[in-house]
Design an enzyme around this catalytic site. Sequence first.
Site, PDB file in Angstrom:
ATOM      1  N   ASN A 137       0.827  -1.207   0.000  1.00 29.01           N
ATOM      2  CA  ASN A 137       0.000   0.000   0.000  1.00 29.01           C
ATOM      3  C   ASN A 137       0.866   1.263   0.000  1.00 29.01           C
ATOM      4  O   ASN A 137       2.086   1.198  -0.112  1.00 29.01           O
ATOM      5  CB  ASN A 137      -0.972  -0.016   1.190  1.00 29.01           C
ATOM      6  CG  ASN A 137      -0.250   0.078   2.525  1.00 29.01           C
ATOM      7  OD1 ASN A 137       0.958   0.266   2.601  1.00 29.01           O
ATOM      8  ND2 ASN A 137      -0.992  -0.060   3.597  1.00 29.01           N
ATOM      9  N   HIS A 138       0.231   2.413   0.132  1.00 25.28           N
ATOM     10  CA  HIS A 138       0.935   3.695   0.061  1.00 25.28           C
ATOM     11  C   HIS A 138       1.467   4.153   1.405  1.00 25.28           C
ATOM     12  O   HIS A 138       1.963   5.276   1.512  1.00 25.28           O
ATOM     13  CB  HIS A 138       0.017   4.756  -0.538  1.00 25.28           C
ATOM     14  CG  HIS A 138      -0.140   4.624  -2.021  1.00 25.28           C
ATOM     15  ND1 HIS A 138      -0.392   5.688  -2.844  1.00 25.28           N
ATOM     16  CD2 HIS A 138      -0.069   3.557  -2.844  1.00 25.28           C
ATOM     17  CE1 HIS A 138      -0.483   5.290  -4.104  1.00 25.28           C
ATOM     18  NE2 HIS A 138      -0.289   3.987  -4.120  1.00 25.28           N
ATOM     19  N   MET A 139       1.345   3.334   2.424  1.00 26.17           N
ATOM     20  CA  MET A 139       1.906   3.606   3.749  1.00 26.17           C
ATOM     21  C   MET A 139       1.279   4.808   4.437  1.00 26.17           C
ATOM     22  O   MET A 139       1.842   5.358   5.383  1.00 26.17           O
ATOM     23  CB  MET A 139       3.434   3.777   3.670  1.00 26.17           C
ATOM     24  CG  MET A 139       4.160   2.533   3.232  1.00 26.17           C
ATOM     25  SD  MET A 139       5.798   2.833   2.505  1.00 26.17           S
ATOM     26  CE  MET A 139       5.317   3.429   0.872  1.00 26.17           C
ATOM     27  N   VAL A 140       0.118   5.255   3.968  1.00 22.68           N
ATOM     28  CA  VAL A 140      -0.568   6.393   4.582  1.00 22.68           C
ATOM     29  C   VAL A 140      -1.077   5.992   5.964  1.00 22.68           C
ATOM     30  O   VAL A 140      -1.703   4.943   6.128  1.00 22.68           O
ATOM     31  CB  VAL A 140      -1.741   6.866   3.705  1.00 22.68           C
ATOM     32  CG1 VAL A 140      -2.620   7.865   4.445  1.00 22.68           C
ATOM     33  CG2 VAL A 140      -1.214   7.472   2.407  1.00 22.68           C
ATOM     34  N   VAL A 270      -4.825 -22.069   2.074  1.00 22.10           N
ATOM     35  CA  VAL A 270      -5.881 -22.675   2.890  1.00 22.10           C
ATOM     36  C   VAL A 270      -7.142 -22.816   2.049  1.00 22.10           C
ATOM     37  O   VAL A 270      -7.590 -21.862   1.411  1.00 22.10           O
ATOM     38  CB  VAL A 270      -6.154 -21.840   4.152  1.00 22.10           C
ATOM     39  CG1 VAL A 270      -7.318 -22.433   4.948  1.00 22.10           C
ATOM     40  CG2 VAL A 270      -4.898 -21.777   5.020  1.00 22.10           C
ATOM     41  N   TRP A 536      -9.417   0.966  -3.276  1.00 21.41           N
ATOM     42  CA  TRP A 536      -8.694  -0.185  -2.729  1.00 21.41           C
ATOM     43  C   TRP A 536      -8.799  -0.262  -1.208  1.00 21.41           C
ATOM     44  O   TRP A 536      -7.871  -0.682  -0.531  1.00 21.41           O
ATOM     45  CB  TRP A 536      -7.232  -0.179  -3.184  1.00 21.41           C
ATOM     46  CG  TRP A 536      -7.078  -0.084  -4.670  1.00 21.41           C
ATOM     47  CD1 TRP A 536      -7.978  -0.492  -5.628  1.00 21.41           C
ATOM     48  CD2 TRP A 536      -5.975   0.471  -5.406  1.00 21.41           C
ATOM     49  NE1 TRP A 536      -7.501  -0.238  -6.893  1.00 21.41           N
ATOM     50  CE2 TRP A 536      -6.273   0.361  -6.795  1.00 21.41           C
ATOM     51  CE3 TRP A 536      -4.764   1.042  -5.022  1.00 21.41           C
ATOM     52  CZ2 TRP A 536      -5.409   0.800  -7.791  1.00 21.41           C
ATOM     53  CZ3 TRP A 536      -3.894   1.485  -6.021  1.00 21.41           C
ATOM     54  CH2 TRP A 536      -4.219   1.362  -7.386  1.00 21.41           C
ATOM     55  N   HIS A 537      -9.984   0.121  -0.703  1.00 25.50           N
ATOM     56  CA  HIS A 537     -10.237   0.083   0.736  1.00 25.50           C
ATOM     57  C   HIS A 537     -11.492  -0.730   1.054  1.00 25.50           C
ATOM     58  O   HIS A 537     -12.225  -0.407   1.982  1.00 25.50           O
ATOM     59  CB  HIS A 537     -10.403   1.508   1.287  1.00 25.50           C
ATOM     60  CG  HIS A 537      -9.216   2.387   1.089  1.00 25.50           C
ATOM     61  ND1 HIS A 537      -9.310   3.757   0.922  1.00 25.50           N
ATOM     62  CD2 HIS A 537      -7.893   2.105   1.017  1.00 25.50           C
ATOM     63  CE1 HIS A 537      -8.107   4.270   0.755  1.00 25.50           C
ATOM     64  NE2 HIS A 537      -7.229   3.283   0.809  1.00 25.50           N
TER      65      HIS A 537
END
Length: 668
Positions: A137-140, A270, A536-537
Amino acid sequence: MVCGLTSCLGSGAAGGLFSSAVQFFAATQCLVGETWPKDSVLQNGSRYDFIIVGAGTAGSALAARLSEVANFSVLLLEAGGDPPIEAIIPAFRETLKASSVDWNFTSVENNITSQALKRGIEQQPRGKMLGGSGSLNHMVYARGFPSDYHEWASIAGETWNWTNVLKYFMKTEHMTDTNIVNNPELMVYHGRGGAIEVSGTNEVMFSIKKFLQAFEELGFKTVPDMTYPNSIGAGCFSHTIRNGERDSSLRALLNNANSTSLHILKDTFVTKIIIENGTAIGIEAVKDDKTFLFYADREVILSAGTFNTPKLLMLSGVGRSEHLRSLGIDVVADLPVGSNLHDHAMVLAFLVADNGTCVSDEAENSMEAIKYLYDRTGFLAKADNMAAYLPLSSSEPTVPEFALYPTCIPQFSPFRSGCLTLGLNEDLCTELHNLNQEYELVTIAAVLLKPKSRGKVELNSINPFDDPLIYAGTFSEEQDLDHFPRLIKMAWSIADTNYFRSKNARVIKPWVEACSNLTESAWIKCMSRAMVTSAWHSVGTAAMGTVVDGDLKVLGINGLRVVDASVMPKIIRGNTNAPVVMIAEIAADLIKEHYSVSRTGTNLNNMTIGNLTASSMPNISQPNINLADVIENNDMINSSLIEVEITNVEIITTTDRQSDIDDTVNVA
């Protein structure tokens, strides 16, 4: 040695010096990396207290926390392998999408929205590696707002109210952003003793400064801390970056878990939860084309994410009975698994401007590489992200419903590849690429933070290796779409601010065939419907209140919990990674309390910041509170630590089920 370099450098003192320098930088690339947890060697059919499916953001944190308890044995399974080096270097974050470490999920085409996207579908990148989406991710670092958690608490109980979740955000956080650390009013909401570093930058990109000025001209106040409750405007995010490298629950927690009772299996898929007589007793998994069974004496915990968690539940007979029966799956529990899928809806607006508008910090690539290898600084170490939060109306000025995320793209950038990764179609990407050969591009992502629209996740088949069907449901509620004319016009107004006007910025309306010959507002709605995509959330597919209870236990099934973004009953106003860590931290304490084990790590009840304790923490839902009345200094958290002795745990191989098992998991 590079061909011809020896003769070029010469044999004297200067040549020796330069040769040593070249060798130094060649060697330092090996230091950009991490020693990841190793695979375990396990007997097929081994028993554990807890089996966690998915070593993503939640699973990594949860496994690490449970392994703090000496008599807990934990098995953590991950479908992917180790993150590549690009997952560590912040500037390479975009290269991981649509790669082998991405699940590469997509939505199902509906012929109603996303016609301007490739194949009419939304891309849904998700990390398929240790760390999961926290590794791509963008590390926000964002938390959402107090009202988000008041909603959760009304559905799932007071465990999830703002005052309580704030303590858990602070528990994991090690805030080093000097803009926040040096401000006592801001630091009251941040931790300094947690495992995951949350940092800022003293070198804000030129274009970010200009965007902040533009938003100020448009009436937004500049916000020094984008996580500050009940205060919205425009500002720069803090990021989970430590010393120029990505930080995450994987690196900060799982990598530092020293318990011998924690075992990890990578590249292990799995396929099913084993449920007998209403109790989850283990899992079935495939590794190296062989099927294995592992058993849980206490709990199976799903941390497989918003798409894979409902898939596993449904494959195991937990889901909507009508859907399961249509595939011939016996129904174990009739629950609305896969329903309530929702996400931040995102539409891009575009401007073009004269060359020199962006004044990119990207120096010549080789020099940036040298700077990064030398001291982890420069463009490669950055993840500059900013946003402007907008309320729905002036009557709720402290609760945002929308956000604008601007980006400035220099001329001749490799924009086309990123455009395609985002999911825009070939014609649109070609049009924008051609414009970028003449001009600099400004993209503004207009995002709806609290959508009313809902989609669903269903099984594609009974084959566990088939991706689930993702029906995004974007704009299924017309009210969501109705907001976008206002939002896109606000994005366009950046072109009318002083700096961007001086650079001849102007609006670009990409050609969308279905939207020709319309008035401006009608065109914006048509274009928004055609170009909308996911931010993407995605959340909500095993939601608290309908699929799991407030303790994250699956309703009607013993010994089964869900700990990931799928449990969010309603999406928060912001990026979801930090809230997922918070969910895992709360889950760890819920589990420890359930089995009468003392909590480990920071004692939240005794947490002190300055002279503000957890028990006296203000109700932040009241925006008029005067923080100066409760803050006198900026002391660091005083954490009461409980030491836990880690002992070896014997892994027992079952004998009564051994007839079903013939193999051992042999891992290097």
